[in-house]
Structure formats: C-alpha cells, structure tokens
Design an enzyme around this catalytic site. Structure first.
Site, PDB file in Angstrom:
ATOM      1  N   ASP A 397     -78.070  45.757 -39.766  1.00 21.54           N
ATOM      2  CA  ASP A 397     -77.096  45.930 -40.584  1.00 21.54           C
ATOM      3  C   ASP A 397     -76.353  47.086 -40.679  1.00 21.54           C
ATOM      4  OD1 ASP A 397     -74.880  44.378 -42.213  1.00 21.54           O
ATOM      5  OD2 ASP A 397     -76.834  43.130 -43.534  1.00 21.54           O
ATOM      6  N   THR A 398     -74.824  47.123 -40.626  1.00 25.88           N
ATOM      7  CA  THR A 398     -74.339  48.068 -40.256  1.00 25.88           C
ATOM      8  C   THR A 398     -72.883  47.997 -41.083  1.00 25.88           C
ATOM      9  OG1 THR A 398     -75.364  48.203 -38.156  1.00 25.88           O
ATOM     10  CG2 THR A 398     -73.192  49.352 -38.199  1.00 25.88           C
ATOM     11  N   ILE A 399     -72.227  48.980 -40.927  1.00 22.45           N
ATOM     12  CA  ILE A 399     -70.635  48.962 -41.193  1.00 22.45           C
ATOM     13  C   ILE A 399     -69.956  49.644 -40.028  1.00 22.45           C
ATOM     14  CG2 ILE A 399     -71.012  49.039 -43.595  1.00 22.45           C
ATOM     15  CD1 ILE A 399     -69.166  52.067 -41.967  1.00 22.45           C
ATOM     16  N   SER A 416     -74.569  53.302 -40.134  1.00 19.31           N
ATOM     17  CA  SER A 416     -75.818  52.457 -40.476  1.00 19.31           C
ATOM     18  C   SER A 416     -77.229  53.019 -40.972  1.00 19.31           C
ATOM     19  CB  SER A 416     -75.844  51.563 -39.079  1.00 19.31           C
ATOM     20  OG  SER A 416     -77.021  50.622 -39.348  1.00 19.31           O
TER      21      SER A 416
END
Length: 589
Positions: A397-399, A416
C-alpha cells in the site's frame, strides 16, 4: 458509489481545451460499455464519471481531500510545486496511515520549468548495518520476514523532503508541516476507503503496544467520520519543524525512539544507520511509446519494468485492437509477465552489482520478448522456479500524488510504508508506522537483490512522467506490484485510445499480483464476453469490483502548450484534484 456528471455543453468545452478529451469513434462504444457501475451516462455516451480539474493556476492531486487542500493552500501562500507536495505528503501520513508516513520511503520526478529538465530523486532507505543473511539464519529465519523488526529498513521520506526542499523549495518546515500538525493535534474525520483498510488491520495493529495505542483508540479502528487524533505524530513533525529538517528525525528524540524499538525487538539499528543516511539525485530513464517519451526511475526502483512492458506492447497494434478488447488485454497481460520476470531476475541495488538496465529497456530486447507471446494462448510459467517465492510478497500500500504549479513546475511524487501498516511496529511516542520495505530483499545466494548491510532493496515505488512536445503529464498509480502494469495501461489509454486525463485514470484495469501462473484480476466494467474469451485462451480470470482497490489508485496532472493545467483523481481512492485559488481574490475585511 454515485458520481455527478457535467452537462453536455460542459463536456464539449472540456473537449476543446484538452489534448485528448474524446475517444475515437471506434472505441466510443467500448468506453460506454466499460462505464457500467460508474454512474449514469449522458446522451453523448460519456465514459467517465468525473470531469478533469482545469485551471491556469496550480493543482494538487492526492488520495485524500484534506491533503490536496493543504497543498493547494501552500500554493496560495506563495509556495511552489515542491512546497505543496511536502505539505500534502505530511498530511497524507496522518490521514492515510495504512499507506504512508514518515516511517517510509520516497521517490520523485521533478520537472523544473526554468531549465526544462527532469530531476529524479531516490530517497529509499537502506538495511541497517547489522541486518545480514547470517544474522537471520542464526535465528532460524530462511526467508525475509514481511512484518516485524527484521522487515524494517531506514525510512527515507524525511531526507527526501529535505533534498527536494533544499534544491527547489522555498518555504520553511514550520509552514509546510503546519497543516499536518494541526490535524494531528485537533483531529480529522476518517474517510471511507481509508477506514476499510484500517478496520481490516486491527489484528495486525493489536499485536504490539505502541501500534495499538497509536492507531486503535478504544481498542478498535475509528469509524467513518469519527475524529482521530495523533499527538505522537504531531510531536515528531514539530521536531522536524524545530530543526528545520532531517536532524529533527534522524537524530534526537525520534531517532532515540527508533533505536529503543530496535533494542526491544532484537533489531540491529544503530545511531549511525539513521544519521548517515542520504538520498540520491538520479537521472530518470526513458523510452518512447508511439511518439511520447515515458520516463521512470532506474534501479533500485522498478520503473524499468514499465518501460520494457511498453516496448513489448508497442510491437502490437493495440489502438486497432480497441480499448480493453480481448486481444489488447491478452497482449498487455502477457507483456506484464515477461517484464516482471526480467525485473525479478536482474534488478537490485546498482551500488552492489552491475545491472543490465539499458538492455532491459531496449527496443531490440523487447522485440525478442514480444516474440514469446502466443497470440492465441496464455503462458502460465514465465518466472524461474527459484524466484516464484517472490509471488507471496504482500501486495503493498502506498500513496501517489502529483502537483503542478502556476509557473509550470511539476512533481510526480510517491511515498509508502509498503505493506498495509508496514511492519506493524511504531517506535514509542512517535505516532508513525515503520515501513516493512526490507521484506523485499531475498536471501538467495548470488541474487542482485540479496540482503546486505546499507543496501537498498528492489523497490516497487515508481513515479511516472510522460511528455510529447510541450505537453507534460506527471502520473502514478499506487499499489505494490500493481504499479508497473497500471502505469503501462494508463499510458496506453492516453496514447493508443486518445483518452483524456480523467478518463484514462478511471478506465477499467486488470492487475496480476503474482509472478507466475495465469491468474489475473479484471474489473467488472470490462465486458463479460471479453472476460469469457480470455478464459478460453487460458487466463484464470478473477472478477473484481467495478472500481477495485486491488487495481491501485492514481493521480495525474497535465500542462499543455497554452500553460493550462489539468488534474485527474482516481475514484478508487478518497481523494481529489484541487486547484489553487488566484492570489488576492478573497480578501478579509
């Protein structure tokens, strides 16, 4: 989920000012079919749910609206694209804690309007000096853990902030971090998609005292709309602001808390592992795709897989196949398998081994790889057996966020903690999760990605940038190993299918999270007949929702030759592209 549509006249105006606002007639009907589940269609058969944001001033596009707004306010206060990106990223680390934060890494591609040049930044952290293959094997650990202390590498994000701000920014940390500090102290209401991930991580967060105290107030994840405060993170951000930079993170109280966490969990971190870390300015790598230049970052980032995948795709007439047709999807899925196979076999930290990056990105190599694609049948075994264990790595999961300012500066920015809530560990009193990025190392002898002290792991994080003439588009789509295949699909949507920015981001996608086998997930907006035909070809099709989180979430901005900025935000996330207000328009009496 319902979306509001603009009028037909607004759509016509939108088409007139953007490079690629309407699909060709041959793909228009396909676009309509793919829009099922994404809102009602207009009489014109509109195939997107949102309009682009369009302005002569700046735009900040992130996966959470409070962060986008914070960045836009920094632009309005006189900041530039880098200033806005740091402010927005700091807020994201608070409001989207399962995905990112100052306990993670950062990569960026920056376009400087004055020099008309791209600059790449690698702010990925290294393994601590005592974390070796022998150290783990002495503890009966034979493969890299994905959680816990041994999955933690040095966080690179704050050092990355300083590299960007020191070279291109203009405002002090006391200004840039003020929005995040405010929300951390006063609280913010938790949003929908983020809450779902938070709720699904309750067991992971319950395993350790500090994580539970920080992220499970009352013993559970906050509900949608419930106010959440994080005083520990506010204190950590204040230390960065007080030191006006990384010394407030890699030294002093925050560093001491990280060392305490390491000691309590049999870790190997030393003070010098933190204090000595420095990010690296690097040259982006690129290829061409039907006249567009596509830029990514070189190893230890995995952008080369995007470029190889695009080179393979370019050898097929995808535009004539039609968007998300059986033939087009088959080619892209098979190209994904080949590119990822090469990535896992050859790529690691270039400081520790000579890597065949140039060959992997070359057109002749892509032609050879493309010849391995059977046009009638899926290939299920393309990864060497020794590497199939990599397929069990967490999806991640990351932005991803991007900013364009009014002067034409642009940043493609990804940050992330890797897995959802990273390592699951919080250093006491700090208010942020430590990343589990070291879990991407392998313990395999002779492999370029083998664990070693002060080595950086093969990284999923990839900011993207594409350009043609005076048109520039920083873009990205987060989600672990989803990213490379999602980048290639986005580029194809723009180039092969003439989609506008928002349509290209919203369009139904596929993803394949494993590295061997024929399994592939397709969003349900892809027609059933296409999914059935792919199944007959040997693909193990798994149906996903119409806007599935497994496809990742992206953002994009574009600037055209007239100096107009366009923004797009993925409906698979809680965010938005928010424009800057012109200076002096709103005045207080």
């Amino acid at each position: 989920m319902r979306f509001h549509l603009t009028s037909a006249s607004a759509i016509i105006a939108l088409i007139a000012v953007t490079l690629a606002a309407q699909q060709p007639a041959a793909t228009q009907e396909k676009g309509k079919r793919n829009n099922k589940g994404g809102g009602e269609e207009t009489e014109r058969g509109r195939a997107q749910a949102r309009s682009m944001v369009i302005t002569k001033f700046g735009i900040v596009a992130t996966s959470q609206t409070l962060a986008s707004q914070a960045g836009a306010k920094i632009l309005e206060a006189g900041g530039n694209a880098i200033d806005a990106a740091i402010a927005a990223n700091a807020v994201l680390g608070l409001v989207e804690p399962e995905s990112d934060g100052i306990g993670g890494d950062l990569f960026a591609i920056y376009y400087d309007a004055k020099t008309k040049k791209l600059y790449g930044l690698n702010a990925s952290g290294w393994a601590p000096s005592g974390l070796t293959v022998e150290y783990l094997k002495a503890r009966n650990i034979t493969r890299m853990p994905n959680n816990g202390m041994f999955s933690i590498s040095v966080p690179g994000a704050v050092a990355g902030w300083e590299a960007l701000r020191g070279r291109f920014g203009s405002l002090p940390y006391s200004t840039l971090l003020a929005p995040a500090i405010y929300y951390a102290e006063q609280g913010f209401p938790v949003t929908e998609i983020i809450q779902g991930s938070w709720k699904g991580s309750e067991n992971k967060l319950s395993n350790t005292q500090y994580a539970k105290e920080t992220y499970l107030p009352g013993g559970k994840a906050p509900e949608v709309g419930e106010m959440f405060k994080n005083p520990g993170l506010a204190a950590s951000l204040k230390r960065i602001a007080a030191a006006n930079g990384p010394n407030g993170f890699y030294k002093g109280a925050t560093a001491e808390a990280i060392l305490r966490l390491s000691k309590e969990n049999d870790g190997t971190f030393t003070a010098s592992d933190l204090a000595d870390f420095k990010p690296e300015w690097i040259e982006p790598v690129s290829t061409t795709y039907h006249g567009w230049t596509i830029s990514e970052l070189p190893p230890n980032s995995s952008g080369v897989a995007v470029l190889e995948m695009l080179n393979i795709m370019e050898t097929f007439p995808l535009a004539s196949y039609g968007h998300n047709s059986t033939k087009a999807l088959h080619v892209m899925i098979e190209a994904k398998k080949l590119a990822y196979n090469d990535l896992l076999k050859y790529i690691g930290d270039p400081e520790f081994a000579k890597l065949p990056t140039a060959e992997l990105m070359s057109k002749p190599f892509a032609e050879k790889r493309a010849a391995a694609i059977d046009p009638m049948k899926a290939t299920c075994m393309v990864v060497p057996g020794a590497l199939t264990s990599m397929a069990t790595k967490p999806a991640g999961d990351t932005i991803y966020m991007t900013v364009a300012d009014k002067d034409g500066n642009m940043v493609s920015f990804i940050q992330s903690i890797y897995g959802i809530f990273g390592s699951g560990l919080v250093a006491p009193g700090t208010g942020f999760i430590m990343q589990n990025r070291a879990g991407l190392f392998t313990l395999e002898d002779g492999h370029p990605n083998r664990l070693a002290p002060h080595k950086r792991p093969l990284h999923t994080l990839i900011p993207g940038f594409m350009s043609k003439g005076d048109i520039r588009i920083p873009f990205g789509i987060m989600g672990g190993w989803n990213q490379q295949q999602a980048h290639a699909q986005f580029v194809s949507n723009i180039v092969d299918h003439n989609m506008n920015l928002q349509m290209a981001m919203e369009a139904a996608r596929f993803t394949k999270g494993s590295f061997d086998g024929c399994d592939v997930q397709l969003e349900s907006r892809i027609p059933k007949e296409v999914r059935d035909e792919l199944t007959k070809m040997g693909h193990d099709v798994r149906d996903a929702g119409p806007y599935s989180g497994s496809m990742g979430g992206g953002q994009a901005v574009m600037r055209n030759a007239a100096g107009v900025n366009f923004g797009a935000s993925d409906p698979r996330k809680d965010g938005a592209a928010i424009p800057e207000m012109p200076p002096g328009v709103v005045k207080m009496k």
